[in-house]
Design a protein around this motif. Structure first.
Motif, PDB file in Angstrom:
ATOM      1  N   THR A 170      -2.809   6.155   4.593  1.00 46.58           N
ATOM      2  CA  THR A 170      -1.966   6.585   5.597  1.00 46.58           C
ATOM      3  C   THR A 170      -0.780   6.714   4.855  1.00 46.58           C
ATOM      4  OG1 THR A 170      -3.635   6.186   6.945  1.00 46.58           O
ATOM      5  CG2 THR A 170      -1.926   5.958   7.629  1.00 46.58           C
ATOM      6  N   GLY A 171       1.034   6.857   5.451  1.00 44.35           N
ATOM      7  CA  GLY A 171       1.492   6.596   5.128  1.00 44.35           C
ATOM      8  C   GLY A 171       2.305   6.168   6.285  1.00 44.35           C
ATOM      9  N   ILE A 172       3.209   4.851   6.690  1.00 39.34           N
ATOM     10  CA  ILE A 172       4.344   4.516   7.574  1.00 39.34           C
ATOM     11  C   ILE A 172       5.404   4.390   7.601  1.00 39.34           C
ATOM     12  CG2 ILE A 172       4.513   2.387   9.268  1.00 39.34           C
ATOM     13  CD1 ILE A 172       1.639   2.611   9.202  1.00 39.34           C
ATOM     14  N   VAL A 173       6.297   5.390   7.563  1.00 35.56           N
ATOM     15  CA  VAL A 173       8.182   4.785   7.241  1.00 35.56           C
ATOM     16  C   VAL A 173       8.647   4.168   8.345  1.00 35.56           C
ATOM     17  CG1 VAL A 173      10.116   5.860   7.012  1.00 35.56           C
ATOM     18  CG2 VAL A 173       8.235   7.221   6.908  1.00 35.56           C
ATOM     19  N   VAL A 174       8.747   3.121   7.701  1.00 36.53           N
ATOM     20  CA  VAL A 174       9.612   1.533   8.515  1.00 36.53           C
ATOM     21  C   VAL A 174      10.837   1.290   7.339  1.00 36.53           C
ATOM     22  CG1 VAL A 174       7.268   0.143   8.224  1.00 36.53           C
ATOM     23  CG2 VAL A 174       9.030   0.279   6.314  1.00 36.53           C
ATOM     24  N   GLU A 175      11.157   0.069   8.832  1.00 37.96           N
ATOM     25  CA  GLU A 175      12.397  -0.021   8.539  1.00 37.96           C
ATOM     26  C   GLU A 175      13.226  -0.795   7.595  1.00 37.96           C
ATOM     27  OE1 GLU A 175      15.007  -0.182  12.235  1.00 37.96           O
ATOM     28  OE2 GLU A 175      14.999   1.361  12.315  1.00 37.96           O
ATOM     29  N   ASP A 176      12.338  -2.040   7.461  1.00 38.72           N
ATOM     30  CA  ASP A 176      11.927  -3.257   7.247  1.00 38.72           C
ATOM     31  C   ASP A 176      10.819  -3.173   6.588  1.00 38.72           C
ATOM     32  OD1 ASP A 176      12.206  -5.947   5.901  1.00 38.72           O
ATOM     33  OD2 ASP A 176      12.684  -6.932   7.982  1.00 38.72           O
ATOM     34  N   LEU A 177      10.821  -3.044   4.923  1.00 36.37           N
ATOM     35  CA  LEU A 177       9.604  -3.193   4.426  1.00 36.37           C
ATOM     36  C   LEU A 177       8.823  -4.730   3.947  1.00 36.37           C
ATOM     37  CD1 LEU A 177       7.927  -0.367   1.989  1.00 36.37           C
ATOM     38  CD2 LEU A 177       8.942  -1.492   0.388  1.00 36.37           C
ATOM     39  N   PRO A 178       9.471  -5.207   2.812  1.00 33.12           N
ATOM     40  CA  PRO A 178       8.883  -6.326   3.275  1.00 33.12           C
ATOM     41  C   PRO A 178       8.541  -6.812   4.467  1.00 33.12           C
ATOM     42  CG  PRO A 178      11.434  -6.684   2.435  1.00 33.12           C
ATOM     43  CD  PRO A 178      11.525  -5.654   2.957  1.00 33.12           C
ATOM     44  N   ALA A 179       8.535  -6.742   5.573  1.00 31.30           N
ATOM     45  CA  ALA A 179       8.058  -7.389   7.034  1.00 31.30           C
ATOM     46  C   ALA A 179       6.992  -6.480   7.348  1.00 31.30           C
ATOM     47  CB  ALA A 179       9.475  -7.309   7.966  1.00 31.30           C
ATOM     48  N   ALA A 180       6.490  -4.897   6.632  1.00 32.60           N
ATOM     49  CA  ALA A 180       6.013  -4.983   7.246  1.00 32.60           C
ATOM     50  C   ALA A 180       4.906  -4.954   5.612  1.00 32.60           C
ATOM     51  CB  ALA A 180       6.870  -3.065   6.622  1.00 32.60           C
ATOM     52  N   ILE A 181       5.062  -4.998   4.759  1.00 33.76           N
ATOM     53  CA  ILE A 181       4.255  -5.306   3.887  1.00 33.76           C
ATOM     54  C   ILE A 181       3.708  -6.683   3.973  1.00 33.76           C
ATOM     55  CG2 ILE A 181       4.089  -6.904   1.289  1.00 33.76           C
ATOM     56  CD1 ILE A 181       6.357  -4.707   0.250  1.00 33.76           C
ATOM     57  N   ALA A 182       4.607  -8.161   4.673  1.00 34.97           N
ATOM     58  CA  ALA A 182       3.829  -9.121   5.368  1.00 34.97           C
ATOM     59  C   ALA A 182       2.851  -9.045   6.075  1.00 34.97           C
ATOM     60  CB  ALA A 182       5.125  -9.991   5.570  1.00 34.97           C
ATOM     61  N   PHE A 183       3.467  -8.073   7.305  1.00 35.16           N
ATOM     62  CA  PHE A 183       2.171  -7.916   8.285  1.00 35.16           C
ATOM     63  C   PHE A 183       1.045  -7.226   7.342  1.00 35.16           C
ATOM     64  CE2 PHE A 183       0.290  -5.044  11.352  1.00 35.16           C
ATOM     65  CZ  PHE A 183       0.259  -5.638  12.799  1.00 35.16           C
ATOM     66  N   PHE A 184       1.038  -6.737   7.023  1.00 38.24           N
ATOM     67  CA  PHE A 184      -0.531  -6.076   6.063  1.00 38.24           C
ATOM     68  C   PHE A 184      -1.094  -6.803   5.387  1.00 38.24           C
ATOM     69  CE2 PHE A 184       1.381  -1.849   7.725  1.00 38.24           C
ATOM     70  CZ  PHE A 184       0.377  -1.464   8.429  1.00 38.24           C
ATOM     71  N   VAL A 185      -0.785  -7.596   5.189  1.00 40.99           N
ATOM     72  CA  VAL A 185      -0.810  -9.283   4.077  1.00 40.99           C
ATOM     73  C   VAL A 185      -1.355  -9.928   4.677  1.00 40.99           C
ATOM     74  CG1 VAL A 185      -0.567 -10.888   2.467  1.00 40.99           C
ATOM     75  CG2 VAL A 185       0.525  -8.593   1.800  1.00 40.99           C
ATOM     76  N   GLU A 186      -0.546 -10.017   5.826  1.00 39.60           N
ATOM     77  CA  GLU A 186      -1.250 -11.202   7.249  1.00 39.60           C
ATOM     78  C   GLU A 186      -2.342 -10.602   7.609  1.00 39.60           C
ATOM     79  OE1 GLU A 186      -2.189 -14.650   8.257  1.00 39.60           O
ATOM     80  OE2 GLU A 186       0.832 -14.195   7.130  1.00 39.60           O
ATOM     81  N   LEU A 187      -2.362  -9.345   7.938  1.00 41.52           N
ATOM     82  CA  LEU A 187      -3.549  -8.731   8.395  1.00 41.52           C
ATOM     83  C   LEU A 187      -4.434  -8.168   7.206  1.00 41.52           C
ATOM     84  CD1 LEU A 187      -5.186  -7.369  10.919  1.00 41.52           C
ATOM     85  CD2 LEU A 187      -4.325  -5.255   9.799  1.00 41.52           C
ATOM     86  N   GLY A 188      -4.723  -8.855   6.309  1.00 38.97           N
ATOM     87  CA  GLY A 188      -5.332  -9.436   5.494  1.00 38.97           C
ATOM     88  C   GLY A 188      -6.027  -8.107   4.483  1.00 38.97           C
ATOM     89  N   MET A 189      -4.611  -6.822   3.798  1.00 41.02           N
ATOM     90  CA  MET A 189      -4.937  -6.424   2.958  1.00 41.02           C
ATOM     91  C   MET A 189      -4.363  -6.565   1.952  1.00 41.02           C
ATOM     92  SD  MET A 189      -4.008  -2.943   5.614  1.00 41.02           S
ATOM     93  CE  MET A 189      -4.329  -1.963   4.170  1.00 41.02           C
ATOM     94  N   GLU A 190      -4.496  -5.742   0.557  1.00 38.01           N
ATOM     95  CA  GLU A 190      -3.823  -6.635  -0.721  1.00 38.01           C
ATOM     96  C   GLU A 190      -2.918  -5.986  -0.808  1.00 38.01           C
ATOM     97  OE1 GLU A 190      -7.907  -6.766  -3.747  1.00 38.01           O
ATOM     98  OE2 GLU A 190      -8.762  -7.475  -2.106  1.00 38.01           O
ATOM     99  N   PHE A 191      -1.906  -6.051  -1.539  1.00 35.30           N
ATOM    100  CA  PHE A 191      -0.982  -6.187  -1.871  1.00 35.30           C
ATOM    101  C   PHE A 191      -1.024  -5.263  -3.058  1.00 35.30           C
ATOM    102  CE2 PHE A 191       3.143  -5.984  -4.703  1.00 35.30           C
ATOM    103  CZ  PHE A 191       4.040  -5.667  -3.753  1.00 35.30           C
ATOM    104  N   GLU A 192      -0.946  -3.758  -3.704  1.00 33.22           N
ATOM    105  CA  GLU A 192      -1.443  -2.738  -4.796  1.00 33.22           C
ATOM    106  C   GLU A 192      -0.063  -3.029  -5.734  1.00 33.22           C
ATOM    107  OE1 GLU A 192      -4.666  -0.292  -4.861  1.00 33.22           O
ATOM    108  OE2 GLU A 192      -3.802   0.320  -3.560  1.00 33.22           O
ATOM    109  N   GLY A 193       1.465  -2.813  -5.059  1.00 31.93           N
ATOM    110  CA  GLY A 193       2.708  -2.394  -5.884  1.00 31.93           C
ATOM    111  C   GLY A 193       3.268  -1.604  -5.114  1.00 31.93           C
ATOM    112  N   GLN A 194       4.455  -1.703  -5.670  1.00 29.92           N
ATOM    113  CA  GLN A 194       5.730  -1.223  -5.125  1.00 29.92           C
ATOM    114  C   GLN A 194       6.968  -0.615  -5.759  1.00 29.92           C
ATOM    115  OE1 GLN A 194       7.534  -3.962  -2.706  1.00 29.92           O
ATOM    116  NE2 GLN A 194      10.003  -3.034  -2.960  1.00 29.92           N
ATOM    117  N   ALA A 195       6.923   0.804  -5.709  1.00 29.17           N
ATOM    118  CA  ALA A 195       7.793   0.934  -6.623  1.00 29.17           C
ATOM    119  C   ALA A 195       9.201   1.649  -5.857  1.00 29.17           C
ATOM    120  CB  ALA A 195       6.919   2.452  -7.184  1.00 29.17           C
TER     121      ALA A 195
END
Length: 145
Positions: free
Chosen positions: A9-34
């Protein structure tokens, strides 16, 4: 023809680092960024001059993925919908978690806000909807039995 699998699923956000932090805190694993740009990206999303930073995150079981992206160009012409849950077309992601209350407490500093209340469905589920990055509705489900 048949679907092979659900990919992401894709979500467009205004603050990418904050969105990454949200989902990592939820328990998701960061795969990478490009960074994504060029003619193929323009064709894919039907806009010209696309330049976007994207990040991929996956669930611990490896079966679910969320792409969060910050599109720098072209500029957005509107903002994310903050409509009620019953509005047709409003995206909603739902995750099974160990503990709804703990998950919400950990997500609150990352901007999560309860949509309604934490509710129980018999002795089967404890369930809550929270607003996450860009206003997307995130369901938190705790299996009780």
């Amino acid at each position: 023809m048949a679907i092979k699998r659900f990919d992401h699923t894709g979500i467009v956000v205004e603050d990418l680092p904050a969105a990454i932090a949200f989902f990592v805190e939820l328990g998701m694993e960061f795969e990478g960024q490009a960074t994504v740009e060029g003619g193929w990206a323009d064709k894919l999303i039907g806009l010209e001059g696309v330049r976007s930073d994207i990040a991929m995150l996956k669930t611990p079981d490896g079966h679910g993925r969320v792409e969060v992206s910050r599109i720098h160009t072209p500029a957005a012409t509107g903002s994310a919908p903050w409509e009620p849950v019953n509005t047709p077309g409003i995206p909603r992601l739902t995750f099974v978690v160990d503990d709804v209350d703990d998950s919400f407490a950990r997500l609150r500093p990352h901007g999560a806000v309860l949509v309604g209340e934490v509710a129980r469905y018999e002795d089967i589920y404890k369930y809550a909807y929270v607003r996450g990055p860009a206003g997307v509705i995130v369901g938190l489900v705790e299996e009780l039995s």
